[in-house]
Design an enzyme around this catalytic site. Sequence first.
Site, PDB file in Angstrom:
ATOM      1  N   CYS A  94       0.821  -1.221   0.000  1.00 56.01           N
ATOM      2  CA  CYS A  94       0.000   0.000   0.000  1.00 56.01           C
ATOM      3  C   CYS A  94       0.851   1.266   0.000  1.00 56.01           C
ATOM      4  O   CYS A  94       0.419   2.302  -0.491  1.00 56.01           O
ATOM      5  CB  CYS A  94      -0.916   0.035   1.215  1.00 56.01           C
ATOM      6  N   HIS A 347      -9.151   2.646  -2.645  1.00 61.03           N
ATOM      7  CA  HIS A 347      -7.742   2.497  -2.247  1.00 61.03           C
ATOM      8  C   HIS A 347      -7.007   1.602  -3.247  1.00 61.03           C
ATOM      9  O   HIS A 347      -6.838   0.414  -3.004  1.00 61.03           O
ATOM     10  CB  HIS A 347      -7.723   1.919  -0.822  1.00 61.03           C
ATOM     11  N   CYS A 378      -1.209   2.517   6.634  1.00 57.86           N
ATOM     12  CA  CYS A 378      -0.771   1.187   7.034  1.00 57.86           C
ATOM     13  C   CYS A 378      -0.427   0.377   5.788  1.00 57.86           C
ATOM     14  O   CYS A 378      -0.809   0.727   4.672  1.00 57.86           O
ATOM     15  CB  CYS A 378      -1.841   0.479   7.864  1.00 57.86           C
TER      16      CYS A 378
HETATM   17  C1  LIG Z   1     -14.708  -5.770   1.814  1.00 57.37           C
HETATM   18  C2  LIG Z   1     -14.605  -6.318   0.400  1.00 57.37           C
HETATM   19  C3  LIG Z   1     -14.296  -7.827   0.458  1.00 57.37           C
HETATM   20  C4  LIG Z   1     -15.964  -6.110  -0.277  1.00 57.37           C
HETATM   21  O1  LIG Z   1     -15.840  -6.498  -1.597  1.00 57.37           O
HETATM   22  P1  LIG Z   1     -17.127  -6.607  -2.535  1.00 57.37           P
HETATM   23  O2  LIG Z   1     -18.051  -7.634  -1.962  1.00 57.37           O
HETATM   24  O3  LIG Z   1     -16.658  -6.788  -3.925  1.00 57.37           O
HETATM   25  O4  LIG Z   1     -17.746  -5.165  -2.327  1.00 57.37           O
HETATM   26  P2  LIG Z   1     -19.015  -4.511  -2.970  1.00 57.37           P
HETATM   27  O5  LIG Z   1     -18.666  -3.136  -3.365  1.00 57.37           O
HETATM   28  O6  LIG Z   1     -19.625  -5.414  -4.000  1.00 57.37           O
HETATM   29  O7  LIG Z   1     -19.973  -4.408  -1.710  1.00 57.37           O
HETATM   30  C5  LIG Z   1     -20.612  -5.553  -1.151  1.00 57.37           C
HETATM   31  C6  LIG Z   1     -22.043  -5.192  -0.852  1.00 57.37           C
HETATM   32  O8  LIG Z   1     -22.036  -4.168   0.134  1.00 57.37           O
HETATM   33  C7  LIG Z   1     -22.810  -3.064  -0.332  1.00 57.37           C
HETATM   34  N1  LIG Z   1     -22.196  -1.839   0.177  1.00 57.37           N
HETATM   35  C8  LIG Z   1     -20.889  -1.487   0.117  1.00 57.37           C
HETATM   36  N2  LIG Z   1     -20.705  -0.278   0.684  1.00 57.37           N
HETATM   37  C9  LIG Z   1     -21.928   0.131   1.113  1.00 57.37           C
HETATM   38  C10 LIG Z   1     -22.395   1.291   1.762  1.00 57.37           C
HETATM   39  N3  LIG Z   1     -21.572   2.276   2.107  1.00 57.37           N
HETATM   40  N4  LIG Z   1     -23.720   1.372   2.056  1.00 57.37           N
HETATM   41  C11 LIG Z   1     -24.564   0.388   1.707  1.00 57.37           C
HETATM   42  N5  LIG Z   1     -24.180  -0.746   1.081  1.00 57.37           N
HETATM   43  C12 LIG Z   1     -22.880  -0.857   0.781  1.00 57.37           C
HETATM   44  C13 LIG Z   1     -22.746  -3.179  -1.840  1.00 57.37           C
HETATM   45  O9  LIG Z   1     -23.825  -2.509  -2.444  1.00 57.37           O
HETATM   46  C14 LIG Z   1     -22.799  -4.651  -2.044  1.00 57.37           C
HETATM   47  O10 LIG Z   1     -24.144  -5.068  -1.939  1.00 57.37           O
HETATM   48  P3  LIG Z   1     -24.702  -6.282  -2.817  1.00 57.37           P
HETATM   49  O11 LIG Z   1     -23.918  -7.485  -2.406  1.00 57.37           O
HETATM   50  O12 LIG Z   1     -26.153  -6.331  -2.422  1.00 57.37           O
HETATM   51  O13 LIG Z   1     -24.456  -5.897  -4.234  1.00 57.37           O
HETATM   52  C15 LIG Z   1     -13.506  -5.607  -0.422  1.00 57.37           C
HETATM   53  O14 LIG Z   1     -13.884  -4.285  -0.691  1.00 57.37           O
HETATM   54  C16 LIG Z   1     -12.180  -5.609   0.296  1.00 57.37           C
HETATM   55  O15 LIG Z   1     -11.498  -6.633   0.336  1.00 57.37           O
HETATM   56  N6  LIG Z   1     -11.768  -4.464   0.851  1.00 57.37           N
HETATM   57  C17 LIG Z   1     -10.497  -4.329   1.523  1.00 57.37           C
HETATM   58  C18 LIG Z   1      -9.403  -4.073   0.529  1.00 57.37           C
HETATM   59  C19 LIG Z   1      -8.056  -4.231   1.139  1.00 57.37           C
HETATM   60  O16 LIG Z   1      -7.791  -5.152   1.905  1.00 57.37           O
HETATM   61  N7  LIG Z   1      -7.135  -3.342   0.814  1.00 57.37           N
HETATM   62  C20 LIG Z   1      -5.837  -3.336   1.366  1.00 57.37           C
HETATM   63  C21 LIG Z   1      -5.863  -2.683   2.668  1.00 57.37           C
HETATM   64  S1  LIG Z   1      -4.375  -2.927   3.561  1.00 57.37           S
END
Ligand SMILES: CC(C)(COP(=O)(O)OP(=O)(O)OC[C@H]1O[C@@H](n2cnc3c(N)ncnc32)[C@H](O)[C@@H]1OP(=O)(O)O)[C@@H](O)C(=O)NCCC(=O)NCCS
Length: 404
Positions: A94, A347, A378
Amino acid sequence: MQAREVVLVDGVRTAFGRAGEKGFFWFTRADDMVVKIIRELLRRNPQLTPDTVEENVWGATTQEGDQGLTLGRTSAILAGLSDACSGFSVDRMCAGGMTAVTSAAAEIALGACDIAIAGGVEHMGHHPMGATADPNPRFLADRLVSEDALVMGKTAENLHDLVPELTKEMADEYAYHAQQKVVRAYQEGKIQKMIVPMTVYTKEGWVVADRDQQPRPETTMEGLRSLKTPFRVQGKVTAGNSSGLNDGAAGVLLMTADKAKELGLTPKMRLVGFAYAGVRPEIMGYGPVPSTKKVFARTGLTMNNIGLVELNEAFAVQAIIFMKEFGLKFPDDPRLNPWGGSIAFGHPLAASGPRLMIHLMHEFAARPDVRYGLATMCVGLGQGGSVIWENLQTTATPDQAAKE
Ligand SMILES: CC(C)(COP(=O)(O)OP(=O)(O)OC[C@H]1O[C@@H](n2cnc3c(N)ncnc32)[C@H](O)[C@@H]1OP(=O)(O)O)[C@@H](O)C(=O)NCCC(=O)NCCS
């Protein structure tokens, strides 16, 4: 050897897209996004002819395919910098782009070059996180790290365990405010000027990518409460209180203070100091705490001197721990990410460090009363990075400020 003053003259980023086929960068190469940034920095600073850039440094977490072949060198050639411009690539996950900036700055400070471009890119659609990684089996077999350490969302769940008073409700509240801040910042036209529009081909035809795809302005607390916890059954970390999976690039123009003066360019901020620090990989989100303590110890500054903090929001829990540690007000201290953060913008790993600095650059312009700002984040496998900048967009001259 005497260190020279390093200043940031300009910075720009692409819009951040959603990773995957629905993202507007799906058919766009990561290295072309880097080229766009370099060309835009040249366009916006016509005093800077391509042959004056001596070093080109880029961070990317996955260094293969359209992010491989030493991006620093390939993008210099593709962008039309001179053959004499050297280039290299770095990886600190990151903080890859943050490290590109501090590495280029260190070269400038030590007299290895006068002018550099540095930044980070991540096309998480083309390079899903960790997809081609081959971690040494000894990590797990010898229990050097727990399995959690390799899945960032699980490390965030571990932080909730570490600080049990930090509830899911608090993480959601933080995320709600993060989304609201971005809504306001877009409404006030603050974000648009940081973004270089890029015309890209998508399944819907040609579109102009000039606005982040990730923000969810419709976010409500009820909506956040109802989301699944993909990293642990009945956990606390959700898609709503995490940063997303994104494609994007961000880069900055660095030089000595003397060179900026010679070229007639206006420096926006001066590098004061930086530090990186490690923590247990299972609690990687804690990293900004020790790296910030380290940079404070090395610069003699404290949080009392810092008027603006740009903290990368990999996960809400990790941002809240940082706030708690440094006495920032929950859920939205006015000093912290005033125009929003990665929970809303997204991100794209290595691009986020330079994005934080570009935010600081613009926030400094709006806050001439603020002297110092901190960019911190981080890093996967347990690190933190912290960089302190001095605002040069003040009414006071740097000489006057130094006497304060
Ligand atoms: C958390 C994570 C697994 C989610 O991935 P995803 O399932 O592809 O995410 P999506 O954008 O499709 O969101 C999942 C659901 O939550 C809902 N959602 C997401 N943010 C929302 C919000 N703010 N309000 C309402 N709903 C929300 C989406 O609409 C989706 O709904 P659905 O399943 O009914 O379509 C992924 O974003 C992730 O791994 N994040 C961390 C990244 C990371 O580790 N980076 C490095 C950091 S060190």
